[in-house]
Scaffold this motif. Sequence first.
Motif, mmCIF file in Angstrom:
data_model
loop_
_atom_site.group_PDB
_atom_site.id
_atom_site.type_symbol
_atom_site.label_atom_id
_atom_site.label_comp_id
_atom_site.label_asym_id
_atom_site.label_seq_id
_atom_site.Cartn_x
_atom_site.Cartn_y
_atom_site.Cartn_z
ATOM 1 N N ALA A 16 0.841 -1.213 0.000
ATOM 2 C CA ALA A 16 0.000 0.000 0.000
ATOM 3 C C ALA A 16 0.873 1.260 0.000
ATOM 4 O O ALA A 16 0.535 2.260 -0.630
ATOM 5 C CB ALA A 16 -0.937 -0.009 1.211
ATOM 6 N N PHE A 17 1.975 1.199 0.734
ATOM 7 C CA PHE A 17 2.895 2.347 0.798
ATOM 8 C C PHE A 17 4.176 1.984 0.047
ATOM 9 O O PHE A 17 5.265 1.979 0.620
ATOM 10 C CB PHE A 17 3.211 2.702 2.250
ATOM 11 N N TYR A 60 -7.572 -4.497 -3.569
ATOM 12 C CA TYR A 60 -8.823 -4.483 -2.795
ATOM 13 C C TYR A 60 -9.323 -3.065 -2.519
ATOM 14 O O TYR A 60 -10.289 -2.871 -1.785
ATOM 15 C CB TYR A 60 -8.643 -5.241 -1.473
ATOM 16 N N GLU A 61 -8.659 -2.069 -3.093
ATOM 17 C CA GLU A 61 -9.066 -0.674 -2.853
ATOM 18 C C GLU A 61 -10.456 -0.399 -3.433
ATOM 19 O O GLU A 61 -10.886 -1.055 -4.382
ATOM 20 C CB GLU A 61 -8.062 0.284 -3.509
ATOM 21 N N SER A 119 -6.224 12.719 4.660
ATOM 22 C CA SER A 119 -7.116 13.444 3.757
ATOM 23 C C SER A 119 -8.441 13.781 4.440
ATOM 24 O O SER A 119 -9.166 12.886 4.874
ATOM 25 C CB SER A 119 -7.397 12.574 2.525
ATOM 26 N N TYR A 156 -11.347 11.076 5.564
ATOM 27 C CA TYR A 156 -11.633 10.904 6.993
ATOM 28 C C TYR A 156 -12.818 11.743 7.464
ATOM 29 O O TYR A 156 -13.479 11.381 8.443
ATOM 30 C CB TYR A 156 -10.377 11.209 7.820
HETATM 31 C C1 LIG Z 1 -6.454 5.183 1.501
HETATM 32 C C2 LIG Z 1 -6.887 3.734 1.538
HETATM 33 C C3 LIG Z 1 -6.638 3.141 2.911
HETATM 34 C C4 LIG Z 1 -8.383 3.680 1.228
HETATM 35 O O1 LIG Z 1 -8.827 2.350 1.353
HETATM 36 P P1 LIG Z 1 -10.093 1.842 0.523
HETATM 37 O O2 LIG Z 1 -10.445 0.501 1.038
HETATM 38 O O3 LIG Z 1 -9.836 1.961 -0.917
HETATM 39 O O4 LIG Z 1 -11.170 2.938 0.969
HETATM 40 P P2 LIG Z 1 -12.744 2.859 0.822
HETATM 41 O O5 LIG Z 1 -13.108 1.858 -0.234
HETATM 42 O O6 LIG Z 1 -13.344 2.713 2.151
HETATM 43 O O7 LIG Z 1 -13.038 4.336 0.334
HETATM 44 C C5 LIG Z 1 -12.702 4.683 -0.976
HETATM 45 C C6 LIG Z 1 -12.778 6.173 -1.132
HETATM 46 O O8 LIG Z 1 -11.600 6.760 -0.581
HETATM 47 C C7 LIG Z 1 -11.019 7.613 -1.536
HETATM 48 N N1 LIG Z 1 -9.584 7.645 -1.339
HETATM 49 C C8 LIG Z 1 -8.714 6.643 -1.487
HETATM 50 N N2 LIG Z 1 -7.469 7.068 -1.209
HETATM 51 C C9 LIG Z 1 -7.562 8.365 -0.873
HETATM 52 C C10 LIG Z 1 -6.639 9.356 -0.498
HETATM 53 N N3 LIG Z 1 -5.324 9.107 -0.388
HETATM 54 N N4 LIG Z 1 -7.108 10.586 -0.244
HETATM 55 C C11 LIG Z 1 -8.430 10.870 -0.328
HETATM 56 N N5 LIG Z 1 -9.348 9.972 -0.685
HETATM 57 C C12 LIG Z 1 -8.924 8.734 -0.943
HETATM 58 C C13 LIG Z 1 -11.391 6.985 -2.861
HETATM 59 O O9 LIG Z 1 -11.310 7.933 -3.895
HETATM 60 C C14 LIG Z 1 -12.815 6.563 -2.594
HETATM 61 O O10 LIG Z 1 -13.677 7.663 -2.716
HETATM 62 P P3 LIG Z 1 -15.077 7.525 -3.486
HETATM 63 O O11 LIG Z 1 -15.882 6.558 -2.673
HETATM 64 O O12 LIG Z 1 -15.604 8.908 -3.459
HETATM 65 O O13 LIG Z 1 -14.717 7.011 -4.828
HETATM 66 C C15 LIG Z 1 -6.158 2.863 0.472
HETATM 67 O O14 LIG Z 1 -6.366 3.454 -0.792
HETATM 68 C C16 LIG Z 1 -4.657 2.756 0.702
HETATM 69 O O15 LIG Z 1 -4.201 1.851 1.390
HETATM 70 N N6 LIG Z 1 -3.895 3.667 0.120
HETATM 71 C C17 LIG Z 1 -2.453 3.663 0.229
HETATM 72 C C18 LIG Z 1 -1.997 4.004 1.621
HETATM 73 C C19 LIG Z 1 -2.588 5.297 2.125
HETATM 74 O O16 LIG Z 1 -2.525 6.318 1.457
HETATM 75 N N7 LIG Z 1 -3.146 5.247 3.341
HETATM 76 C C20 LIG Z 1 -3.814 6.375 3.957
HETATM 77 C C21 LIG Z 1 -2.865 7.221 4.660
HETATM 78 S S1 LIG Z 1 -3.440 7.662 6.261
#
Ligand SMILES: CC(C)(COP(=O)(O)OP(=O)(O)OC[C@H]1O[C@@H](n2cnc3c(N)ncnc32)[C@H](O)[C@@H]1OP(=O)(O)O)[C@@H](O)C(=O)NCCC(=O)NCCS
Length: 178
Positions: A24-25, A91-92, A121, A125
């Motif tokens: 993821a990172f 799985y995102e 973000s 959140y």
């Molecule tokens: C961010 C993360 C945890 C989201 O997990 P996920 O299971 O895809 O999230 P959900 O399915 O519950 O929600 C998806 C929504 O989050 C949004 N989203 C995903 N990553 C985002 C980000 N970095 N900033 C803002 N929004 C984000 C998507 O666009 C989507 O929005 P939508 O429903 O309007 O299309 C995942 O994308 C991830 O692991 N990213 C890489 C690591 C990371 O950046 N972690 C967060 C740092 S605190």
Amino acid sequence: MDDLVIDAELPADHAAVDEVVRRAFAKEPKVADMVAAIRVSPRYRAGFALVARADDRVVGYVMLSGTDLVDDAGNRREILTLTPLAVAPEYEGRGIGSALVRAAVEEADRRGEPLVVLEGSPRFYGRLGFTFAPAHGIALELPDWAPPEAAQVYLLSGYDPLVRGRVEYPPEIAALAG
Ligand SMILES: CC(C)(COP(=O)(O)OP(=O)(O)OC[C@H]1O[C@@H](n2cnc3c(N)ncnc32)[C@H](O)[C@@H]1OP(=O)(O)O)[C@@H](O)C(=O)NCCC(=O)NCCS
């Protein structure tokens, strides 16, 4: 996700969690290092590091751990911070990240914690109930690239407005910025 299960990580999950966090990172290997460092530190809270399981594997991870909140008089108390949140790339977008945050916040509420802080973000959140931390007297020192709105807090049922001050990270988390 029909078969999604969220529960506390077990030692047997550590290797799979490490892989999910590293994927993821992908550009920030320090995040997985941070998880390993927190686990062996006094800031680790058993039951607050959660895995999402689906298709017989670990597909997501969230960790809440202890950090200090220091008020104007210099009084220090431990609060919880959420970092990291990680979902396996394939799985995102299926609600797993949101489900992990909700489960972590619920656990903190059940255990009588006043709040949870994080940097992240506001769009993601904010939907889950986090609000602008400085509006509640909670200051987080952000990295240069982060907008001020990235400083967020979730106020739990045990919240007391007297819980305010400056968040001071333990070395395991501060190392991320270095
Ligand atoms: C961010 C993360 C945890 C989201 O997990 P996920 O299971 O895809 O999230 P959900 O399915 O519950 O929600 C998806 C929504 O989050 C949004 N989203 C995903 N990553 C985002 C980000 N970095 N900033 C803002 N929004 C984000 C998507 O666009 C989507 O929005 P939508 O429903 O309007 O299309 C995942 O994308 C991830 O692991 N990213 C890489 C690591 C990371 O950046 N972690 C967060 C740092 S605190």
